[in-house]
Design a protein around this motif. Structure first.
Motif, PDB file in Angstrom:
ATOM      1  N   GLN A  22      26.914  44.767  30.970  1.00  0.00           N
ATOM      2  CA  GLN A  22      26.130  44.835  32.211  1.00  0.00           C
ATOM      3  C   GLN A  22      24.971  43.844  32.163  1.00  0.00           C
ATOM      4  O   GLN A  22      24.662  43.197  33.159  1.00  0.00           O
ATOM      5  CB  GLN A  22      25.604  46.260  32.433  1.00  0.00           C
ATOM      6  CG  GLN A  22      24.879  46.436  33.751  1.00  0.00           C
ATOM      7  CD  GLN A  22      25.774  46.188  34.944  1.00  0.00           C
ATOM      8  OE1 GLN A  22      26.826  46.811  35.071  1.00  0.00           O
ATOM      9  NE2 GLN A  22      25.393  45.278  35.812  1.00  0.00           N
ATOM     10  N   ARG A  23      24.337  43.702  30.997  1.00  0.00           N
ATOM     11  CA  ARG A  23      23.248  42.726  30.850  1.00  0.00           C
ATOM     12  C   ARG A  23      23.756  41.305  31.099  1.00  0.00           C
ATOM     13  O   ARG A  23      23.064  40.492  31.710  1.00  0.00           O
ATOM     14  CB  ARG A  23      22.616  42.815  29.456  1.00  0.00           C
ATOM     15  CG  ARG A  23      21.563  43.885  29.328  1.00  0.00           C
ATOM     16  CD  ARG A  23      20.758  43.733  28.037  1.00  0.00           C
ATOM     17  NE  ARG A  23      21.531  44.031  26.846  1.00  0.00           N
ATOM     18  CZ  ARG A  23      21.654  45.229  26.290  1.00  0.00           C
ATOM     19  NH1 ARG A  23      21.034  46.259  26.811  1.00  0.00           N
ATOM     20  NH2 ARG A  23      22.369  45.394  25.198  1.00  0.00           N
ATOM     21  N   ILE A  28      23.885  36.541  34.710  1.00  0.00           N
ATOM     22  CA  ILE A  28      24.553  35.580  35.595  1.00  0.00           C
ATOM     23  C   ILE A  28      23.960  35.663  36.993  1.00  0.00           C
ATOM     24  O   ILE A  28      23.679  34.646  37.630  1.00  0.00           O
ATOM     25  CB  ILE A  28      26.074  35.826  35.624  1.00  0.00           C
ATOM     26  CG1 ILE A  28      26.686  35.466  34.266  1.00  0.00           C
ATOM     27  CG2 ILE A  28      26.739  35.029  36.741  1.00  0.00           C
ATOM     28  CD1 ILE A  28      28.131  35.890  34.121  1.00  0.00           C
ATOM     29  N   ASP A  29      23.739  36.883  37.463  1.00  0.00           N
ATOM     30  CA  ASP A  29      23.146  37.083  38.788  1.00  0.00           C
ATOM     31  C   ASP A  29      21.754  36.448  38.862  1.00  0.00           C
ATOM     32  O   ASP A  29      21.435  35.749  39.823  1.00  0.00           O
ATOM     33  CB  ASP A  29      23.072  38.580  39.090  1.00  0.00           C
ATOM     34  CG  ASP A  29      22.708  38.867  40.523  1.00  0.00           C
ATOM     35  OD1 ASP A  29      23.197  38.147  41.418  1.00  0.00           O
ATOM     36  OD2 ASP A  29      21.936  39.818  40.759  1.00  0.00           O
ATOM     37  N   ARG A  76      30.833  30.309  38.870  1.00  0.00           N
ATOM     38  CA  ARG A  76      30.734  31.356  37.846  1.00  0.00           C
ATOM     39  C   ARG A  76      31.740  32.481  38.049  1.00  0.00           C
ATOM     40  O   ARG A  76      31.763  33.437  37.274  1.00  0.00           O
ATOM     41  CB  ARG A  76      29.317  31.949  37.851  1.00  0.00           C
ATOM     42  CG  ARG A  76      28.177  30.980  37.658  1.00  0.00           C
ATOM     43  CD  ARG A  76      28.135  30.293  36.318  1.00  0.00           C
ATOM     44  NE  ARG A  76      27.965  31.159  35.185  1.00  0.00           N
ATOM     45  CZ  ARG A  76      26.803  31.499  34.639  1.00  0.00           C
ATOM     46  NH1 ARG A  76      25.685  31.020  35.140  1.00  0.00           N
ATOM     47  NH2 ARG A  76      26.750  32.299  33.590  1.00  0.00           N
ATOM     48  N   GLN A  77      32.575  32.396  39.092  1.00  0.00           N
ATOM     49  CA  GLN A  77      33.465  33.495  39.442  1.00  0.00           C
ATOM     50  C   GLN A  77      34.410  33.921  38.316  1.00  0.00           C
ATOM     51  O   GLN A  77      34.590  35.122  38.094  1.00  0.00           O
ATOM     52  CB  GLN A  77      34.263  33.164  40.707  1.00  0.00           C
ATOM     53  CG  GLN A  77      34.874  34.378  41.360  1.00  0.00           C
ATOM     54  CD  GLN A  77      33.834  35.395  41.787  1.00  0.00           C
ATOM     55  OE1 GLN A  77      32.860  35.063  42.441  1.00  0.00           O
ATOM     56  NE2 GLN A  77      34.026  36.640  41.409  1.00  0.00           N
ATOM     57  N   LEU A  83      33.905  39.656  33.176  1.00  0.00           N
ATOM     58  CA  LEU A  83      32.917  40.666  32.788  1.00  0.00           C
ATOM     59  C   LEU A  83      33.063  41.938  33.623  1.00  0.00           C
ATOM     60  O   LEU A  83      32.906  43.042  33.105  1.00  0.00           O
ATOM     61  CB  LEU A  83      31.501  40.105  32.907  1.00  0.00           C
ATOM     62  CG  LEU A  83      31.127  39.069  31.848  1.00  0.00           C
ATOM     63  CD1 LEU A  83      29.809  38.400  32.214  1.00  0.00           C
ATOM     64  CD2 LEU A  83      31.057  39.682  30.469  1.00  0.00           C
ATOM     65  N   SER A  84      33.384  41.792  34.899  1.00  0.00           N
ATOM     66  CA  SER A  84      33.585  42.965  35.756  1.00  0.00           C
ATOM     67  C   SER A  84      34.800  43.766  35.295  1.00  0.00           C
ATOM     68  O   SER A  84      34.777  45.007  35.278  1.00  0.00           O
ATOM     69  CB  SER A  84      33.772  42.536  37.213  1.00  0.00           C
ATOM     70  OG  SER A  84      32.612  41.915  37.688  1.00  0.00           O
ATOM     71  N   TRP A  85      35.853  43.048  34.916  1.00  0.00           N
ATOM     72  CA  TRP A  85      37.061  43.706  34.408  1.00  0.00           C
ATOM     73  C   TRP A  85      36.738  44.467  33.126  1.00  0.00           C
ATOM     74  O   TRP A  85      37.112  45.614  32.950  1.00  0.00           O
ATOM     75  CB  TRP A  85      38.148  42.650  34.163  1.00  0.00           C
ATOM     76  CG  TRP A  85      39.432  43.206  33.656  1.00  0.00           C
ATOM     77  CD1 TRP A  85      40.454  43.709  34.393  1.00  0.00           C
ATOM     78  CD2 TRP A  85      39.833  43.314  32.284  1.00  0.00           C
ATOM     79  NE1 TRP A  85      41.472  44.124  33.566  1.00  0.00           N
ATOM     80  CE2 TRP A  85      41.105  43.891  32.263  1.00  0.00           C
ATOM     81  CE3 TRP A  85      39.233  42.977  31.080  1.00  0.00           C
ATOM     82  CZ2 TRP A  85      41.806  44.141  31.088  1.00  0.00           C
ATOM     83  CZ3 TRP A  85      39.920  43.226  29.901  1.00  0.00           C
ATOM     84  CH2 TRP A  85      41.187  43.796  29.914  1.00  0.00           C
ATOM     85  N   ARG A  86      36.003  43.802  32.225  1.00  0.00           N
ATOM     86  CA  ARG A  86      35.628  44.430  30.961  1.00  0.00           C
ATOM     87  C   ARG A  86      34.763  45.662  31.214  1.00  0.00           C
ATOM     88  O   ARG A  86      34.946  46.706  30.577  1.00  0.00           O
ATOM     89  CB  ARG A  86      34.872  43.445  30.083  1.00  0.00           C
ATOM     90  CG  ARG A  86      34.537  44.047  28.718  1.00  0.00           C
ATOM     91  CD  ARG A  86      33.652  43.185  27.871  1.00  0.00           C
ATOM     92  NE  ARG A  86      34.166  41.845  27.689  1.00  0.00           N
ATOM     93  CZ  ARG A  86      33.447  40.835  27.223  1.00  0.00           C
ATOM     94  NH1 ARG A  86      32.176  41.023  26.919  1.00  0.00           N
ATOM     95  NH2 ARG A  86      33.969  39.648  27.078  1.00  0.00           N
ATOM     96  N   LEU A  87      33.833  45.558  32.143  1.00  0.00           N
ATOM     97  CA  LEU A  87      32.942  46.671  32.459  1.00  0.00           C
ATOM     98  C   LEU A  87      33.736  47.871  32.991  1.00  0.00           C
ATOM     99  O   LEU A  87      33.493  49.018  32.590  1.00  0.00           O
ATOM    100  CB  LEU A  87      31.898  46.222  33.479  1.00  0.00           C
ATOM    101  CG  LEU A  87      30.716  47.129  33.717  1.00  0.00           C
ATOM    102  CD1 LEU A  87      29.898  47.307  32.444  1.00  0.00           C
ATOM    103  CD2 LEU A  87      29.843  46.568  34.826  1.00  0.00           C
ATOM    104  N   ALA A  88      34.690  47.605  33.866  1.00  0.00           N
ATOM    105  CA  ALA A  88      35.516  48.688  34.409  1.00  0.00           C
ATOM    106  C   ALA A  88      36.315  49.376  33.299  1.00  0.00           C
ATOM    107  O   ALA A  88      36.423  50.612  33.268  1.00  0.00           O
ATOM    108  CB  ALA A  88      36.453  48.142  35.485  1.00  0.00           C
ATOM    109  N   HIS A  89      36.867  48.597  32.393  1.00  0.00           N
ATOM    110  CA  HIS A  89      37.638  49.183  31.296  1.00  0.00           C
ATOM    111  C   HIS A  89      36.744  49.930  30.312  1.00  0.00           C
ATOM    112  O   HIS A  89      37.154  50.964  29.764  1.00  0.00           O
ATOM    113  CB  HIS A  89      38.463  48.104  30.585  1.00  0.00           C
ATOM    114  CG  HIS A  89      39.684  47.743  31.364  1.00  0.00           C
ATOM    115  ND1 HIS A  89      40.868  48.415  31.233  1.00  0.00           N
ATOM    116  CD2 HIS A  89      39.886  46.813  32.314  1.00  0.00           C
ATOM    117  CE1 HIS A  89      41.763  47.904  32.058  1.00  0.00           C
ATOM    118  NE2 HIS A  89      41.182  46.921  32.731  1.00  0.00           N
ATOM    119  N   GLN A  90      35.543  49.445  30.098  1.00  0.00           N
ATOM    120  CA  GLN A  90      34.609  50.170  29.237  1.00  0.00           C
ATOM    121  C   GLN A  90      34.224  51.500  29.866  1.00  0.00           C
ATOM    122  O   GLN A  90      34.164  52.523  29.173  1.00  0.00           O
ATOM    123  CB  GLN A  90      33.370  49.321  28.966  1.00  0.00           C
ATOM    124  CG  GLN A  90      33.635  48.178  28.021  1.00  0.00           C
ATOM    125  CD  GLN A  90      32.467  47.210  27.920  1.00  0.00           C
ATOM    126  OE1 GLN A  90      31.685  47.073  28.857  1.00  0.00           O
ATOM    127  NE2 GLN A  90      32.360  46.525  26.789  1.00  0.00           N
TER     128      GLN A  90
END
Length: 109
Positions: A22-23, A28-29, A76-77, A83-90
């Motif tokens: 998330q960090r 990136i944001d 950056r997409q 990272l979004s995919w990884r976050l969802a799986h975590q």
């Protein structure tokens, strides 16, 4: 069978990995926002037209701003998607571990 302390240690590691992901997304944001903030002065229209009786066109500024923002985000997409995919799986893995070991947090209404 795993000991409760081992489960808590594993859960803590998983949650820390999720916070790190998330960090990275937040970083990136912030980088995109910082670059857009630096671009704003260059997106402003020249003031020459206003002296001739024409007010500045705010709509044109917004269009330029949105197109630059879309371009920066598109750069950056792939990283954002990974990272979004990884976050969802975590999130999913943490939820499964909590349910499996009876560590489900009560819902607050």
């Amino acid at each position: 069978m795993t000991l409760p302390s081992e489960v808590h240690v594993q859960l803590a590691r998983m949650e820390e990995a999720r916070r790190e992901t998330q960090r990275q997304l937040d970083q990136i944001d912030r980088q995109i926002i910082r670059r857009m903030t630096a671009l704003i002065p260059r997106l402003q229209p020249k003031r020459i037209g206003y002296r001739h009786g024409k007010p500045p066109d705010g709509q044109a500024f917004l269009e330029r701003y949105r197109s630059h923002l879309a371009a920066l985000t598109a750069e950056r997409q792939p990283e954002i998607d990974a990272l979004s995919w990884r976050l969802a799986h975590q999130d999913q893995a943490i939820a499964v571990l909590r349910v499996r070991h009876g560590l489900v947090l009560p819902r607050v209404a």
